[in-house]
Design a protein around this motif. Sequence first.
Motif, PDB file in Angstrom:
ATOM      1  N   TYR A  44       0.833  -1.199   0.000  1.00  0.00           N
ATOM      2  CA  TYR A  44       0.000   0.000   0.000  1.00  0.00           C
ATOM      3  C   TYR A  44       0.873   1.257   0.000  1.00  0.00           C
ATOM      4  O   TYR A  44       0.641   2.184  -0.768  1.00  0.00           O
ATOM      5  CB  TYR A  44      -0.931  -0.032   1.212  1.00  0.00           C
ATOM      6  CG  TYR A  44      -1.992   1.025   1.212  1.00  0.00           C
ATOM      7  CD1 TYR A  44      -3.108   0.924   0.386  1.00  0.00           C
ATOM      8  CD2 TYR A  44      -1.903   2.125   2.061  1.00  0.00           C
ATOM      9  CE1 TYR A  44      -4.096   1.892   0.401  1.00  0.00           C
ATOM     10  CE2 TYR A  44      -2.879   3.096   2.077  1.00  0.00           C
ATOM     11  CZ  TYR A  44      -3.981   2.980   1.245  1.00  0.00           C
ATOM     12  OH  TYR A  44      -4.952   3.942   1.262  1.00  0.00           O
ATOM     13  N   GLY A  45       1.882   1.271   0.860  1.00  0.00           N
ATOM     14  CA  GLY A  45       2.785   2.423   0.908  1.00  0.00           C
ATOM     15  C   GLY A  45       3.623   2.565  -0.344  1.00  0.00           C
ATOM     16  O   GLY A  45       3.837   3.664  -0.849  1.00  0.00           O
ATOM     17  N   PHE A  46       4.092   1.438  -0.876  1.00  0.00           N
ATOM     18  CA  PHE A  46       4.934   1.472  -2.073  1.00  0.00           C
ATOM     19  C   PHE A  46       4.132   1.942  -3.281  1.00  0.00           C
ATOM     20  O   PHE A  46       4.626   2.738  -4.074  1.00  0.00           O
ATOM     21  CB  PHE A  46       5.535   0.088  -2.334  1.00  0.00           C
ATOM     22  CG  PHE A  46       6.578   0.070  -3.417  1.00  0.00           C
ATOM     23  CD1 PHE A  46       7.844   0.577  -3.183  1.00  0.00           C
ATOM     24  CD2 PHE A  46       6.307  -0.466  -4.663  1.00  0.00           C
ATOM     25  CE1 PHE A  46       8.819   0.558  -4.175  1.00  0.00           C
ATOM     26  CE2 PHE A  46       7.272  -0.495  -5.662  1.00  0.00           C
ATOM     27  CZ  PHE A  46       8.532   0.023  -5.410  1.00  0.00           C
ATOM     28  N   LEU A  47       2.899   1.479  -3.421  1.00  0.00           N
ATOM     29  CA  LEU A  47       2.076   1.888  -4.563  1.00  0.00           C
ATOM     30  C   LEU A  47       1.678   3.361  -4.482  1.00  0.00           C
ATOM     31  O   LEU A  47       1.446   4.000  -5.500  1.00  0.00           O
ATOM     32  CB  LEU A  47       0.820   1.023  -4.657  1.00  0.00           C
ATOM     33  CG  LEU A  47       1.032  -0.422  -5.093  1.00  0.00           C
ATOM     34  CD1 LEU A  47      -0.256  -1.214  -4.957  1.00  0.00           C
ATOM     35  CD2 LEU A  47       1.557  -0.481  -6.517  1.00  0.00           C
ATOM     36  N   ALA A  48       1.607   3.906  -3.270  1.00  0.00           N
ATOM     37  CA  ALA A  48       1.265   5.321  -3.117  1.00  0.00           C
ATOM     38  C   ALA A  48       2.392   6.214  -3.620  1.00  0.00           C
ATOM     39  O   ALA A  48       2.149   7.206  -4.309  1.00  0.00           O
ATOM     40  CB  ALA A  48       0.963   5.644  -1.655  1.00  0.00           C
TER      41      ALA A  48
END
Length: 196
Positions: free
Chosen positions: A136-140
């Motif tokens: 989730y953090g990486f895709l953001a």
Amino acid sequence: MNSFELNKIFGAVLGVLLFVVGMSVLSDMLFSPEPAGVAGYALPMPEGVETEVAEAAPAEVPLPILLASADVGRGETAVRKCASCHSFNEGGANGVGPNLYDIVGGAKAHLDDFGYSSALAERGAAGELWGYDELYGFLANPRGYLPGTSMAFAGIRSGQERADIIAYLASITENPPPLPEAEADAGAESDAAAAQ
């Protein structure tokens, strides 16, 4: 009509155009517009009052709630933007980015036949895994989440779209970890927000 008549017509047209341009230049020199002043007047501020107004940021929906409402079909559609660099089928070839089959819960830098950035390779060597929060953090914001990554992607702003993509990635993972459960407080807050 002879050439003398044509010369008179062209001369008249040229004279009119020259006159119009000359009048425009002359009027700009004579009349210069003045910028408008400040509208209204400044009100005195009472002492001890903050002058900056804090904007209320919209409450971000917690990831477990987003994952609970995530749609695998929407995620499969959303990963099409990733297909120019990644493949998603079992045994698929690596592109500019690695194959992402069986990634959820897997080790970072999980493929031996792909040249990862040193930042990602170090995290993989340290035993870090691609959990739901990490994805989730990486895709953001890939470069904000993992400084030094070579992934040149701006990120996905919508939290729901990221959750849909993660749901799709979990659907192509052989043994995905269980979905995270929402905390009781977060669930109560979302129920209260829905009731309003």
